[in-house]
Design a protein around this motif. Sequence first.
Motif, PDB file in Angstrom:
ATOM      1  N   ARG A 230       2.047   7.353  -6.475  1.00 27.04           N
ATOM      2  CA  ARG A 230       1.068   8.334  -6.955  1.00 27.04           C
ATOM      3  C   ARG A 230       1.702   9.705  -7.083  1.00 27.04           C
TER       4      ARG A 230
ATOM      5  N   PHE B 213      -5.561  10.083  -0.158  1.00 28.16           N
ATOM      6  CA  PHE B 213      -6.097   9.017  -1.009  1.00 28.16           C
ATOM      7  C   PHE B 213      -7.215   8.332  -0.223  1.00 28.16           C
TER       8      PHE B 213
ATOM      9  N   PHE C 141       3.176   8.631   5.575  1.00 25.60           N
ATOM     10  CA  PHE C 141       1.717   8.618   5.572  1.00 25.60           C
ATOM     11  C   PHE C 141       1.161   8.252   6.934  1.00 25.60           C
TER      12      PHE C 141
ATOM     13  N   ILE D  83       0.845  -1.208   0.000  1.00 27.24           N
ATOM     14  CA  ILE D  83       0.000   0.000   0.000  1.00 27.24           C
ATOM     15  C   ILE D  83       0.871   1.245   0.000  1.00 27.24           C
TER      16      ILE D  83
ATOM     17  N   SER E 146      -7.954  -0.663  -6.358  1.00 19.90           N
ATOM     18  CA  SER E 146      -6.686   0.003  -6.678  1.00 19.90           C
ATOM     19  C   SER E 146      -5.504  -0.942  -6.564  1.00 19.90           C
TER      20      SER E 146
ATOM     21  N   ALA F 191      -5.659   7.540   3.318  1.00 25.83           N
ATOM     22  CA  ALA F 191      -4.214   7.749   3.467  1.00 25.83           C
ATOM     23  C   ALA F 191      -3.909   9.238   3.403  1.00 25.83           C
TER      24      ALA F 191
ATOM     25  N   PRO G  80      -0.916  11.913   3.345  1.00 26.70           N
ATOM     26  CA  PRO G  80       0.526  12.197   3.258  1.00 26.70           C
ATOM     27  C   PRO G  80       0.859  13.408   4.129  1.00 26.70           C
TER      28      PRO G  80
ATOM     29  N   LEU H 274       1.025   4.249  -2.752  1.00 23.96           N
ATOM     30  CA  LEU H 274       0.775   5.655  -2.422  1.00 23.96           C
ATOM     31  C   LEU H 274       1.953   6.532  -2.827  1.00 23.96           C
TER      32      LEU H 274
ATOM     33  N   LEU I 289      -2.212   6.299   7.912  1.00 30.34           N
ATOM     34  CA  LEU I 289      -3.184   5.447   7.237  1.00 30.34           C
ATOM     35  C   LEU I 289      -4.295   5.080   8.213  1.00 30.34           C
TER      36      LEU I 289
END
Length: 817
Positions: A365, A371, A405, A358, A379, A395, A397, A362, A407
């Motif tokens: 991206r 997210f 992150f 995960i 995803s 998520a 950032p 992320l 989460l």
Amino acid sequence: MIACALPAWIVSHVSANAPAALGLNGIEELIGQPLAAVLPAQLIHDARNALQVAMISGTPERLPARETDLAALGRCDVAVHAQDNLAFIELTSSDIADTGLVDPSTLVRAMIGSLKRSPNIPRFLALAAQQVRSVTGYDRVMVYKFLEDGSGEVAAEALRGDLSPYLGLRYPESDIPAQARALYKRQFLRLIPDIDYVPSPLVPALRADGSPVDLGLATLRSVSPLHIEYLRNMGTLGTLTVSIMRGTELWGLIACHHDAPRRLSGSVCAAIELFGQVLSIQLEAREQEETLRYTARSRELLDTLLATMAPEDTIFDNLAKFSDQLRAMIPCDGLAVWSDGKLQTVGDVPPEEGLVEIIRFLAARGDGSAFVTDHLASSLPNAHKHAEAVAGVLAIPFSRLPADFVLLFRRELVRTLTWGGNPNKPAEPNAAGGRISPRKSFEAWSELVRGRSAPWLEGERQIADALRISLLEVILRRADMIHRERVAAQEKQAILIAELNHRVKNILAVISSLVRQSRSSATSVESFTLDIERRVRALSFAHDQLIQSGWRSAPLRQLLEAEALAWTSNVRERVILSGPEVKLDARAYQALALVVHELMTNAAKYGALSVPAGRIAIAWSMLPSGALELSWAERNGPRVEKPTRRGFGSTVIEQTIPFELKGEAHLALNAEGLRATFRLPPGHATEIAWREEAAPLPRVVANLRGKRLLLVEDSMMIALDAQTTLEGAGATVEVAASVLDARRSLSLMAFDAAILDVNLFGETSFELADHLKQLGMPFIFATGYGEGVFIPDRFADVAIIPKPYEERSLRETLPVA
């Protein structure tokens, strides 16, 4: 329908049925004519005024019903709008309407008034459906809400008593495709009085430049045959659809169905269109109010969280401490923080390999925004493996480059959705012509939905963005604090280095003086070496005591006992100490250490400690002036004769205190032995509370002859000195400068014991100590850091000796038989 080219108002397009409705013989009597030649002047005047409003609003404008003086039309409802430099005028006979004339503004005020009393959004929507049904008379009125996945759900309904309810049913995205939704965003009311109407073509079909005429805002625009068939399959012959907007986005629809044709007057259409616009505003306000209420509460929790976190103690450092506050802000089942390559988790989270996947997704991206998904497997396909435990993630950032992150995870929420027909069969082939036809079955169809969590609400997303910004602020404050601490540490380090430089120079100067003065009084190399070693040892002991006290003060009694112990094991019997508990400052302690060492050395060589019966009495007291007076008296020693020459030791005894401390020193020799009195000026000694200490236990001195020892020491000079000392005591010594070298030596030969320097270059010896414990080999630690050195609790029973190494301390401490 009549379309006129602007600004000349020349007729350019008409519907094919226009000539008959206007009492004309053919299309040619309309195309190219001024509008004034076609319609009554008052109608044109009103249409022009309404068009100005329509051009501002971008939507069709409806005029009140009026007599047209046209026999074929009679009383008409009029709608006007502008598009691409064309003015469209649409005329519909109001004589055949199923509803009467109403005042739109009065009707809408009454409808909206009852909505204000609704306590919540579901009741608000239900009242809206009831109001529309009461005004329009349709069999079924539904409030249809679009969902994030594109499907729709009947959120409220008002219906005829004998009909089956559709409330709560879902419909697939294909039932209202994207092109239809785009038209609903342009045209807020769409009336289909009778699905069995006969279409009338537009003449000419194309503009002069060959492009199609845009009828997107036309109220009389024909309906897609596929939609007509869809309505027929539902048993609906007449419909009205009103757009519910949220800003510029389509929130949903008010969908009205009737099992027979139903025609509404223009005034009712205007009222319902206005009602839909007011309803949209009020619904958006209510949703925003709920969001703001949640956001306000969450912001209070966020402020509390930020107030609780110190820059050095944040969720990046201790997630578990702040997890309850985070869950109160944004409900979730598990939390994880990925910061600076380290992972912390609390609650229900994916397995570690799933978390790593995960985080990689992320980071790839490269987006600084949050997210959000309630279906993680859409995803990350591999996420279906742990979908039962975790199905949704939010998520956040919080670093400048999206690599760290917070989460928030939600568990799978297994739900049963009821669809209005099978959503997997939105259409089916038409056997007659091969054309795709809309589905015919709308019976309730249940679907068990798995792999999805509860959806993340808009308010939760907003507070997630606020949390992201706040965490960035925390990071900036933390960076600022670290910068300030680094600057302060650098300043302290500079001061420390300067102080250390000063002290080291002083120590080197003292040692240099000791070497020069000892050389001048030495009778042999051996005596010179021994004198230097003992004098440096006395300074080293004083230095250790001061280090332990923070270089402030140290006990006088401890100094005297330590020096006596170096010369006799029976300290309490042979050296009698009497006086209050006193601490000396650093300068006095170092000076007195050298003086006492020389006195003890002389007593051991020539005085009371050189014979078994000899005794020394050391007494001290604090004078009223604050000065410290210390006396030294030897007895039962050998006959004392005046020395023929004056050595360095005598100079140290007589001159150190007067020179260093501006005190006094008086020495006298008599038949009993040496008598001496020293006075330290006020300010160098402080009396403290008395404490009784147990007599030191006699120490067993190990016989090192024939023993093989491993010395782990990273300083070559210290290692060589210790090796020489130990080999002088009869031991064989193997020196290793690192843990790796020591392990190699252990693999090649056997040892009786080991001496481990605690702090080696870039490492400690604790790992090696664990290995020695496993081997069952005895060992001791050595350190130059005094009592400030950190030793793990598992080595609490291991002896520690100070550096530099001394033969006596090594032999008393090494655990060898």
